[in-house]
Design a protein around this motif. Structure first.
Motif, PDB file in Angstrom:
ATOM      1  N   UNK A   1       0.826  -1.210   0.000  1.00  0.00           N
ATOM      2  CA  UNK A   1       0.000   0.000   0.000  1.00  0.00           C
ATOM      3  C   UNK A   1       0.865   1.266   0.000  1.00  0.00           C
ATOM      4  N   UNK A   2       1.900   1.303   0.834  1.00  0.00           N
ATOM      5  CA  UNK A   2       2.783   2.474   0.888  1.00  0.00           C
ATOM      6  C   UNK A   2       3.501   2.703  -0.433  1.00  0.00           C
ATOM      7  N   UNK A   3       3.950   1.604  -1.062  1.00  0.00           N
ATOM      8  CA  UNK A   3       4.617   1.727  -2.356  1.00  0.00           C
ATOM      9  C   UNK A   3       3.650   2.211  -3.429  1.00  0.00           C
ATOM     10  N   UNK A   4       2.415   1.749  -3.358  1.00  0.00           N
ATOM     11  CA  UNK A   4       1.415   2.166  -4.334  1.00  0.00           C
ATOM     12  C   UNK A   4       1.135   3.660  -4.225  1.00  0.00           C
ATOM     13  N   UNK A   5       1.083   4.169  -3.020  1.00  0.00           N
ATOM     14  CA  UNK A   5       0.837   5.603  -2.821  1.00  0.00           C
ATOM     15  C   UNK A   5       1.995   6.423  -3.405  1.00  0.00           C
ATOM     16  N   UNK A   6       3.223   6.001  -3.137  1.00  0.00           N
ATOM     17  CA  UNK A   6       4.384   6.712  -3.670  1.00  0.00           C
ATOM     18  C   UNK A   6       4.416   6.615  -5.192  1.00  0.00           C
ATOM     19  N   UNK A   7       4.115   5.442  -5.729  1.00  0.00           N
ATOM     20  CA  UNK A   7       4.090   5.271  -7.183  1.00  0.00           C
ATOM     21  C   UNK A   7       3.021   6.122  -7.840  1.00  0.00           C
ATOM     22  N   UNK A   8       1.860   6.197  -7.214  1.00  0.00           N
ATOM     23  CA  UNK A   8       0.781   7.022  -7.751  1.00  0.00           C
ATOM     24  C   UNK A   8       1.168   8.504  -7.723  1.00  0.00           C
ATOM     25  N   UNK A   9       1.778   8.945  -6.642  1.00  0.00           N
ATOM     26  CA  UNK A   9       2.218  10.342  -6.565  1.00  0.00           C
ATOM     27  C   UNK A   9       3.279  10.629  -7.626  1.00  0.00           C
ATOM     28  N   UNK A  10       4.213   9.694  -7.857  1.00  0.00           N
ATOM     29  CA  UNK A  10       5.233   9.885  -8.893  1.00  0.00           C
ATOM     30  C   UNK A  10       4.596   9.921 -10.275  1.00  0.00           C
ATOM     31  N   UNK A  11       3.633   9.061 -10.524  1.00  0.00           N
ATOM     32  CA  UNK A  11       2.948   9.041 -11.812  1.00  0.00           C
ATOM     33  C   UNK A  11       2.196  10.347 -12.054  1.00  0.00           C
ATOM     34  N   UNK A  12       1.489  10.833 -11.057  1.00  0.00           N
ATOM     35  CA  UNK A  12       0.763  12.103 -11.193  1.00  0.00           C
ATOM     36  C   UNK A  12       1.746  13.246 -11.434  1.00  0.00           C
ATOM     37  N   UNK A  13       2.882  13.232 -10.735  1.00  0.00           N
ATOM     38  CA  UNK A  13       3.895  14.265 -10.953  1.00  0.00           C
ATOM     39  C   UNK A  13       4.448  14.220 -12.367  1.00  0.00           C
ATOM     40  N   UNK A  14       4.742  13.025 -12.882  1.00  0.00           N
ATOM     41  CA  UNK A  14       5.250  12.901 -14.254  1.00  0.00           C
ATOM     42  C   UNK A  14       4.215  13.359 -15.267  1.00  0.00           C
TER      43      UNK A  14
END
Length: 130
Positions: free
Chosen positions: A13-26
């Protein structure tokens, strides 16, 4: 009471949140670059394509020799910046119980090594600006 809290989050779950934030930033950065490419005026001229440095037209070659002492100053700065990076965590750990005299001695040894390096650079005349 725990039934109201809901299921515990999974391991990823924590990795998914970070990945989603990185994807939105990109996506945000990509959208900004695409909008810039579409909305900017494009009128290239020969004068606009010249290299520009401090308002002076380029003359001659772009290669210039730099003296080594500037690199030595930069290297000494990096050494003492790294010293500062190690001093701040040490100061926070030093206040904890059980880290007293041993930690203090280790830091004085570390600062001693840096002082010997600075003394060596001073004796070699590296620190004189000419």
């Amino acid at each position: 009471m725990e039934a109201l809290a809901g299921p515990a989050p999974s391991y990823f779950h924590g990795y998914a949140v970070v990945g989603l934030a990185a994807l939105i930033g990109c996506l945000f950065v990509g959208t900004a670059f695409a909008a810039n490419q579409l909305l900017r005026p494009y009128a290239p001229t020969q004068e606009k394509l010249l290299a520009y440095e401090c308002g002076v037209d380029p003359v001659g070659e772009g290669w210039a020799q730099t003296q080594i002492r500037y690199y030595v100053y930069a290297f000494l700065y990096v050494i003492f910046a790294v010293d500062a990076i190690y001093l701040f965590p040490w100061a926070t750990v030093f206040a904890r119980p059980g880290f007293g005299s041993g930690t203090l001695v280790e830091m004085f040894v570390f600062i001693g090594f840096l002082a010997v390096g600075l003394l060596y650079a001073w004796k070699k005349g590296v620190l004189e600006w000419t």
